[in-house]
Design a protein around this motif. Structure first.
Motif, mmCIF file in Angstrom:
data_model
loop_
_atom_site.group_PDB
_atom_site.id
_atom_site.type_symbol
_atom_site.label_atom_id
_atom_site.label_comp_id
_atom_site.label_asym_id
_atom_site.label_seq_id
_atom_site.Cartn_x
_atom_site.Cartn_y
_atom_site.Cartn_z
ATOM 1 N N ASN A 159 12.317 50.685 42.612
ATOM 2 C CA ASN A 159 12.237 49.536 42.949
ATOM 3 C C ASN A 159 11.538 48.467 42.080
ATOM 4 O OD1 ASN A 159 12.692 47.235 44.696
ATOM 5 N ND2 ASN A 159 11.538 48.174 46.456
ATOM 6 N N THR A 160 12.143 47.455 41.792
ATOM 7 C CA THR A 160 11.668 46.570 40.698
ATOM 8 C C THR A 160 11.412 45.313 41.401
ATOM 9 O OG1 THR A 160 13.758 45.697 40.390
ATOM 10 C CG2 THR A 160 12.980 47.396 38.869
ATOM 11 N N LYS A 161 11.588 45.031 42.681
ATOM 12 C CA LYS A 161 10.747 43.984 43.628
ATOM 13 C C LYS A 161 9.584 44.249 44.337
ATOM 14 C CE LYS A 161 16.008 43.105 44.420
ATOM 15 N NZ LYS A 161 17.083 42.818 45.398
ATOM 16 N N ILE A 162 8.990 42.967 44.511
ATOM 17 C CA ILE A 162 7.498 42.920 44.962
ATOM 18 C C ILE A 162 7.604 43.354 46.413
ATOM 19 C CG2 ILE A 162 5.746 41.473 45.764
ATOM 20 C CD1 ILE A 162 5.777 42.089 42.804
ATOM 21 N N GLN A 163 6.795 44.317 47.155
ATOM 22 C CA GLN A 163 6.833 44.898 48.221
ATOM 23 C C GLN A 163 5.680 44.362 49.025
ATOM 24 O OE1 GLN A 163 9.357 46.759 49.381
ATOM 25 N NE2 GLN A 163 10.438 46.333 47.626
ATOM 26 N N ASN A 164 4.478 44.339 48.273
ATOM 27 C CA ASN A 164 3.099 44.065 49.259
ATOM 28 C C ASN A 164 2.236 43.156 48.154
ATOM 29 O OD1 ASN A 164 1.858 46.250 47.484
ATOM 30 N ND2 ASN A 164 2.959 47.633 48.920
ATOM 31 N N VAL A 165 1.057 42.919 48.645
ATOM 32 C CA VAL A 165 0.144 42.083 47.883
ATOM 33 C C VAL A 165 -0.618 42.910 46.977
ATOM 34 C CG1 VAL A 165 -2.086 41.050 48.407
ATOM 35 C CG2 VAL A 165 -0.553 41.000 50.018
ATOM 36 N N LYS A 166 -0.708 44.350 47.149
ATOM 37 C CA LYS A 166 -1.269 45.169 46.108
ATOM 38 C C LYS A 166 -0.699 45.156 44.779
ATOM 39 C CE LYS A 166 -4.870 47.030 48.287
ATOM 40 N NZ LYS A 166 -6.195 46.866 47.639
ATOM 41 N N GLU A 167 0.743 45.031 44.953
ATOM 42 C CA GLU A 167 1.462 44.993 43.769
ATOM 43 C C GLU A 167 1.317 43.771 43.032
ATOM 44 O OE1 GLU A 167 5.247 47.910 45.011
ATOM 45 O OE2 GLU A 167 5.401 45.821 44.979
ATOM 46 N N ILE A 188 12.689 31.832 40.847
ATOM 47 C CA ILE A 188 14.184 31.747 41.001
ATOM 48 C C ILE A 188 14.463 31.316 42.394
ATOM 49 C CG2 ILE A 188 14.873 33.461 39.450
ATOM 50 C CD1 ILE A 188 15.610 35.262 41.737
ATOM 51 N N SER A 189 15.656 30.753 42.572
ATOM 52 C CA SER A 189 15.966 30.198 43.919
ATOM 53 C C SER A 189 16.138 31.336 45.108
ATOM 54 C CB SER A 189 17.455 29.525 43.909
ATOM 55 O OG SER A 189 17.840 28.827 45.058
ATOM 56 N N GLY A 190 16.101 30.898 46.155
ATOM 57 C CA GLY A 190 15.840 31.775 47.357
ATOM 58 C C GLY A 190 14.768 32.641 47.685
ATOM 59 N N GLU A 191 13.396 32.177 46.964
ATOM 60 C CA GLU A 191 12.259 32.958 47.440
ATOM 61 C C GLU A 191 11.442 32.041 48.446
ATOM 62 O OE1 GLU A 191 11.057 34.848 43.228
ATOM 63 O OE2 GLU A 191 11.234 32.726 43.171
ATOM 64 N N GLY A 192 12.155 30.973 48.941
ATOM 65 C CA GLY A 192 11.592 30.207 50.195
ATOM 66 C C GLY A 192 10.602 29.017 49.798
ATOM 67 N N LYS A 193 10.891 28.490 48.662
ATOM 68 C CA LYS A 193 9.974 27.353 48.127
ATOM 69 C C LYS A 193 10.179 26.147 49.031
ATOM 70 C CE LYS A 193 12.016 25.812 44.738
ATOM 71 N NZ LYS A 193 12.715 24.468 45.222
ATOM 72 N N ASN A 222 10.284 41.806 48.591
ATOM 73 C CA ASN A 222 11.684 42.411 48.468
ATOM 74 C C ASN A 222 12.683 41.719 47.961
ATOM 75 O OD1 ASN A 222 12.995 44.946 48.659
ATOM 76 N ND2 ASN A 222 13.849 44.535 50.413
ATOM 77 N N TYR A 223 12.425 40.576 47.237
ATOM 78 C CA TYR A 223 13.392 39.470 46.601
ATOM 79 C C TYR A 223 12.750 39.246 44.941
ATOM 80 C CZ TYR A 223 16.536 35.954 46.080
ATOM 81 O OH TYR A 223 17.720 35.022 45.582
#
Length: 818
Positions: free
Chosen positions: A538-546, A610-615, A744-745
């Motif tokens: 998995n190359t996407k961010i999952q949590n704060v620790k990452e 990128i677009s879609g992250e909730g900015k 996860n995005y």
């Protein structure tokens, strides 16, 4: 700051605690795989046939013949108990031995009956036994069905759906095989037990098995197995010494039918014992055969001399020898016997040399004792050569010619043969000298006989010939009796300690418990590997620790996942955990402004990778919490390429920032009111062809300066920093910057860009916000970070519960988020 900053985004990490939380979240997958694994194990367990293990115990001893003496030398020397044990180990696993056992038991015939799930081995459990005509071709590999109508009559049937070539085999001597074309057929015919059956597929007789009661209507089956395959299947015999160096052997065999195992083990031992006894009697057997042929010849010779003596007496008046003649005859008799013995020994040596020099098979050499030779070196050498020749002949069925084992045996035979030939030459020299001496003595006595009357001389010659023949005949008779006595007194060196026997136990399989254990292990391991690979790849961010591991940029807070259809989370549910998370961000931002001594109007730029992250979602709600606190707030839409904020406030995007920047409208005309008194919005307006140039112009700076005079807080909703450079240019207008990361995005690789810019000082006063955060274990953590981590929990009544919508609504909402 840049000197201390490190880019760590490419370093691999593995969070054990997060991984364990994720494992727990996938409990349904574990449940499914466990259920499937246990179901498969149960399926195989109920269908697997039982497997049994039967064994017997034998001892390989070194029984010496009680009639064996140093003068007989007729017992085959195996080289002691150790050699016999090793030989037995090899023989029991050899193809030749197992061929004998399979042939003796007719294990090329397979008996079967219908079990609950499949056909099962029915050896000795069928009411009939197959007496096969081994000289006729029998069908291989196809079941013939037997159904009894009563205790005597039965129907034999065979069904073949298609035409084709089938294999056939004879089970006599050479086990000849062939292939024949057999047309499609449905053969059925009634026979009686004991009646000769002669069909193209089977020739033989079905005999009654008195130990099994006939059950009319129950189907039984029998078929013929390729002889070589039958030998291969049954030769899997485990033979091992009972303990190290022991002459006691344990034989173990496994299979589905205990009676079949018992018969195979016991017959294998019986055949081993019989063959070992035959080899033990090898010299005696060959000697008896040699003596029998010699006695026939001597008997004829003795009969001829006796006739000659009778004829002489009939013609002459001399019926007996006088005293002087008797004395001379006795002297000649002693010398003749001595001469006969020497000549016999020389003849044996001549025959032995012919064997050694001109033949390659030394198994037919008779024992030296036949010729009266008892010299230990000769006897031992002949015994060793015959032993090795027998061993070589036995191994030729298990090894190819030219293999190492044959080379070693041949070298041993050649070395022994050379020593034996030297001994023979030496013995022949001694015997020839002895023969010359005897002949001189005979000549002296014969010279004295010439002084006797003519009739006495003739009678002495005939009597001498008769005595020699009689003595030789008696000697052979004595040797024959001796050899037969030795052979009769020999016993097998195989002692059966425990016969193979069905004692009611012996079941070793199937190991149903092990199958269930394997099913459980696989049921746990497969989803474990799946989750592990899912986590690892998995190359996407999952949590704060990452995020903390990937960047030195501080994390300002986390926003929970919204299930509303629009972006107005704070306005729609002011008591929700999401609203509280934005209030926490507001407090943190005010702290930042204070630390940086920023007074008066304050600006905040919000961007993302990128677009879609909730900015846009974050921009709207941060502006909302500032406005709800009574501060005059402006939300400025600067994403000129992809404008969004107008839809949530039910306002139009016809006029906005673009109109102002191109001097198509003044500032007052582009500001639009919202439902909140303290919150105004300037949308982006029509999409221009040159958004970057507009945002970099002096008109943009003038607009910001004018807005600072009217508002307490200005929220800049900027384009994604990972796609265009607009946000980087706009940061000169912001007092603080928020970089939105979506759980996860957002991909971990995106942090390299922002880290580089932060390290070079291109961006300052920037913080991360983790958006769309679910505190589910499958993302790695079940505990909170800031207020946002309490999302979805009642929190003892402090927050409203956010009801999770259905799957369809969640999919639709995904396309509405900015």
């Amino acid at each position: 700051m840049s000197d201390e900053f490190e880019i760590k985004n490419l370093q691999p990490t593995f969070d054990i605690k997060g991984f364990l939380y994720k494992l727990v979240s996938y409990w349904p997958l574990f449940l499914v795989t466990l259920s499937i694994g246990l179901g498969i194990a149960y399926y195989f367990n109920v269908r697997k046939l039982p497997v049994y293990s039967i064994d017997n115990l034998i001892s390989i001893k070194d029984d010496q013949n009680p009639f064996f003496t140093s003068n007989t030398s007729l017992t085959f020397n195996w080289g002691g108990t150790t050699d016999k044990v090793n030989t037995a180990l090899i023989i029991l696993n050899s193809r030749t031995h197992n061929e004998e056992v399979v042939d003796a038991l007719k294990y090329y015939i397979s008996y079967k009956s219908q079990g609950e799930y499949q056909k099962i081995n029915a050896y000795k459990r069928t009411p009939f036994l197959v007496d096969v005509d081994t000289a006729k071709m029998q069908l291989l590999g196809h079941d013939l069905t037997v159904v009894f109508k009563d205790s005597v009559r039965f129907e034999l049937s065979y069904f073949q759906e298609l035409d084709g070539d089938l294999s056939f085999q004879k089970f006599d001597g050479l086990k000849e095989k062939t292939s024949k074309f057999v047309p499609a057929q449905d053969f059925k015919k009634e026979f009686r037990l004991g009646e000769k059956i002669n069909t193209p597929l089977f020739t033989g007789t079905l005999l009654p098995n008195e130990n099994v009661i006939v059950v009319p209507g129950k189907p039984y089956f029998f078929s013929f197995i390729d002889f070589d395959n039958a030998v291969y299947n049954h030769s899997k015999l485990s033979v091992r010494p009972n303990k190290a160096g022991s002459s006691v052997l344990s034989l173990t065999k496994t299979g589905a039918n205990k009676a079949e195992l018992v018969d195979y083990l016991n017959n294998s031992v019986n055949i081993l014992g019989r063959n070992m006894l035959e080899r033990k009697n090898l010299f005696a057997t060959k000697t008896i055969r040699f003596i029998d042929s010699s006695l026939t010849q001597k008997s004829k010779e003795l009969s001829g001399v006796e006739d000659e003596l009778n004829k002489f007496k009939d013609k002459n008046a001399v019926l007996s020898l006088d005293e002087e003649s008797i004395e001379l005859k006795e002297k000649l008799g002693v010398l003749d016997i001595r001469k006969e013995d020497v000549v016999r020994e020389l003849n044996y040596y001549t025959t032995l040399k012919e064997y050694l020099n001109n033949r390659s098979d030394y198994r037919q050499i008779p024992a030296p004792s036949v010729a009266g030779i008892n010299e230990e070196s000769v006897v031992a050498a002949v015994s060793r050569i015959v032993t090795k020749a027998e061993e070589r002949n036995r191994l030729q069925y298990s090894y190819k010619e030219g293999s190492v084992v044959f080379n070693e045996i041949d070298r041993d035979i050649d070395a022994t043969k050379q020593v034996l030939l030297e001994n023979i030459n030496s013995s022949e020299g001694l015997l020839n000298r002895e023969l010359s001496n005897i002949q001189r003595e005979i000549n002296k006595v014969e010279y004295q006989t010439k002084k006797l009357p003519k009739a006495q001389q003739e009678l002495i010659k005939i009597v001498r010939k008769y005595d020699i023949s009689q003595e030789t005949y008696n000697m052979f008779l004595a040797k024959l009796s001796e050899a037969k006595l030795v052979k009769a007194a020999n016993v097998s060196d195989v002692l059966i300690i425990d016969e193979a026997k069905d004692t009611g136990g012996g079941k070793i399989g199937p190991n149903t418990r092990m199958n269930y254990i394997i099913a459980v292990l696989l049921g746990l391991l497969l989803p474990l590997l799946f989750v592990f690979l899912l986590t690892l790849l998995n190359t996407k961010i999952q949590n704060v620790k990452e995020i903390e591991h990937l960047s030195k940029i501080p994390i300002l807070g986390a926003i929970g996942k919204s299930y509303d259809k629009d972006n107005l989370a704070v306005l729609n549910k002011p008591k929700s955990s999401i609203a509280e998370a934005f209030r926490s961000l507001r407090s943190s931002l005010q702290y930042i402004y204070k630390e940086n001594d920023i007074n008066g109007a304050k600006t905040l730029l919000i961007t993302s990778s990128i677009s879609g992250e909730g900015k846009t979602f974050c921009s709207i709600n941060i502006a909302s919490v500032f406005a709800l606190s009574g501060k005059k707030t402006l939300l400025l839409g600067l994403d000129l390429r992809k404008p969004k904020i107008f839809g949530d406030f039910n306002i139009e995007n016809d006029i906005g920032v673009v109109n102002y920047l191109i001097r198509d409208a003044d500032l007052e005309s582009v500001i639009q009111k919202t439902a909140i008194d303290s919150l105004d919005v300037i949308v982006s307006g029509p999409i221009p062809p040159n958004p970057s140039e507009l945002l970099m112009g002096d008109r943009m700076a003038e607009m910001i300066e004018q807005l600072k005079k009217q508002y307490d807080y200005i929220i800049l909703d900027s384009p994604p920093l990972g796609l265009v450079a607009d946000s980087l240019d706009l940061m000169k207008f912001s007092d603080a910057n928020l970089y939105v990361v979506r759980q996860n995005y957002t991909r971990k690789g995106m942090f390299q860009m922002i880290n580089e810019k932060y390290k070079r000082g291109e961006v300052k006063n920037i913080s991360f916000v983790l958006n769309y955060f679910e505190s589910k274990a499958k993302y790695g953590y079940g505990y909170g970070y800031g207020y946002g981590y309490g999302y979805g929990v009642d929190s003892n009544g402090y927050h409203e519960n956010d009801n999770k919508p259905g799957l369809i609504k969640r999919i639709l909402n995904t396309f509405r988020k900015g």
